[in-house]
Design a protein around this motif. Sequence first.
Motif, PDB file in Angstrom:
ATOM      1  N   CYS A 162       0.854  -1.190   0.000  1.00  0.00           N
ATOM      2  CA  CYS A 162       0.000   0.000   0.000  1.00  0.00           C
ATOM      3  C   CYS A 162       0.888   1.237   0.000  1.00  0.00           C
ATOM      4  N   TYR A 163       0.671   2.138  -0.951  1.00  0.00           N
ATOM      5  CA  TYR A 163       1.486   3.340  -1.073  1.00  0.00           C
ATOM      6  C   TYR A 163       1.146   4.324   0.050  1.00  0.00           C
ATOM      7  N   TYR A 181       5.726  -7.982  -5.194  1.00  0.00           N
ATOM      8  CA  TYR A 181       4.347  -7.903  -4.731  1.00  0.00           C
ATOM      9  C   TYR A 181       3.393  -8.253  -5.868  1.00  0.00           C
ATOM     10  N   ALA A 182       2.329  -8.968  -5.530  1.00  0.00           N
ATOM     11  CA  ALA A 182       1.333  -9.333  -6.540  1.00  0.00           C
ATOM     12  C   ALA A 182       0.383  -8.195  -6.833  1.00  0.00           C
ATOM     13  N   TYR A 183       0.189  -7.302  -5.868  1.00  0.00           N
ATOM     14  CA  TYR A 183      -0.706  -6.160  -6.057  1.00  0.00           C
ATOM     15  C   TYR A 183      -0.291  -5.023  -5.134  1.00  0.00           C
ATOM     16  N   ALA A 184      -0.812  -3.849  -5.419  1.00  0.00           N
ATOM     17  CA  ALA A 184      -0.567  -2.695  -4.553  1.00  0.00           C
ATOM     18  C   ALA A 184      -1.786  -1.786  -4.579  1.00  0.00           C
ATOM     19  N   CYS A 185      -2.084  -1.184  -3.442  1.00  0.00           N
ATOM     20  CA  CYS A 185      -3.236  -0.301  -3.302  1.00  0.00           C
ATOM     21  C   CYS A 185      -2.809   1.156  -3.269  1.00  0.00           C
ATOM     22  N   ALA A 186      -3.543   1.984  -3.993  1.00  0.00           N
ATOM     23  CA  ALA A 186      -3.351   3.430  -3.972  1.00  0.00           C
ATOM     24  C   ALA A 186      -4.668   4.042  -3.492  1.00  0.00           C
ATOM     25  N   ILE A 187      -4.990   5.242  -3.967  1.00  0.00           N
ATOM     26  CA  ILE A 187      -6.299   5.838  -3.694  1.00  0.00           C
ATOM     27  C   ILE A 187      -6.983   6.120  -5.023  1.00  0.00           C
ATOM     28  N   ASP A 188      -6.473   7.061  -5.758  1.00  0.00           N
ATOM     29  CA  ASP A 188      -7.050   7.404  -7.062  1.00  0.00           C
ATOM     30  C   ASP A 188      -5.918   7.514  -8.073  1.00  0.00           C
ATOM     31  N   PRO A 195      -3.178  -3.736 -11.471  1.00  0.00           N
ATOM     32  CA  PRO A 195      -2.850  -4.596 -10.323  1.00  0.00           C
ATOM     33  C   PRO A 195      -1.907  -3.954  -9.314  1.00  0.00           C
ATOM     34  N   HIS A 196      -1.007  -3.082  -9.761  1.00  0.00           N
ATOM     35  CA  HIS A 196      -0.057  -2.455  -8.844  1.00  0.00           C
ATOM     36  C   HIS A 196      -0.398  -0.990  -8.558  1.00  0.00           C
ATOM     37  N   ALA A 197      -1.643  -0.645  -8.801  1.00  0.00           N
ATOM     38  CA  ALA A 197      -2.148   0.695  -8.450  1.00  0.00           C
ATOM     39  C   ALA A 197      -3.669   0.621  -8.395  1.00  0.00           C
ATOM     40  N   LEU A 198      -4.172  -0.096  -7.395  1.00  0.00           N
ATOM     41  CA  LEU A 198      -5.610  -0.306  -7.266  1.00  0.00           C
ATOM     42  C   LEU A 198      -6.271   0.894  -6.587  1.00  0.00           C
ATOM     43  N   PRO A 199      -7.388   1.360  -7.120  1.00  0.00           N
ATOM     44  CA  PRO A 199      -8.100   2.480  -6.490  1.00  0.00           C
ATOM     45  C   PRO A 199      -8.872   2.018  -5.261  1.00  0.00           C
TER      46      PRO A 199
END
Length: 229
Positions: A162-163, A181-188, A195-199
């Motif tokens: 998570c950023y 990492y298989a995925y990463a969470c951002a905001i917008d 997958p590596h910048a999920l809203p």
Amino acid sequence: MYHSVGDRSADPYGITVTPDRLDAQLGWLRRRGLRGVPVAELLAARARGGGRGLVGLTFDDGYADFVEHALPCLRRWGCGATLFVLPGRLGGDNAWDPLGPRKPLLTADGIRHAAAEGVEIGSHGLTHIDLTEADDATLKAETAESRALLSDVISAPVTGFCYPYGTVDARAAEAVRAAGYAYACAIDPGPLTGPHALPRVHVGQSDGAVRLLLKTRLHRLRRRSCAEV
């Protein structure tokens, strides 16, 4: 996207919800036929062509109040979640928030306790810095080294990131991907959405039934560009 669950007597950044409010929000989800799950579980279900009725729940920063207040609410409603923690600040506090108040962060034992309860543990970097402003060495430490340290803490692979502050650019996303990492969470994340910048959508104390309904509908529009995730 949640952060702290507890006392809101001082909350200058609007990051805290009370246990009663979280309980009401999870109840709202369940009454609508929705269930909160860890992000990894949600993505796996979507990869199989499912995921209908699942909502990814995330808690950023790894506050100690997660174990005391959030876990009982999650258990009561049969929900899961992903907890993003900072292995470089274990047992510390949110020193990155200049206005305070100081909130204690989970120790290694607290993180292991959450993991034993079925909570997915992800990395929020080492120390909560804006990765878009980090030099190469710092960026590697905040992504790859934090993953290795956290894997040692929970004795299991760490697949989610998570950023901090939700800020991401192409360089930061590539560092997260390269770190494994298989995925990463951002905001917008806009055009970087994938997958590596999920809203995600922030959920706060003021979010009752009407606001939650609006947020779920608006988020469907924002997530269309990552429909293949």
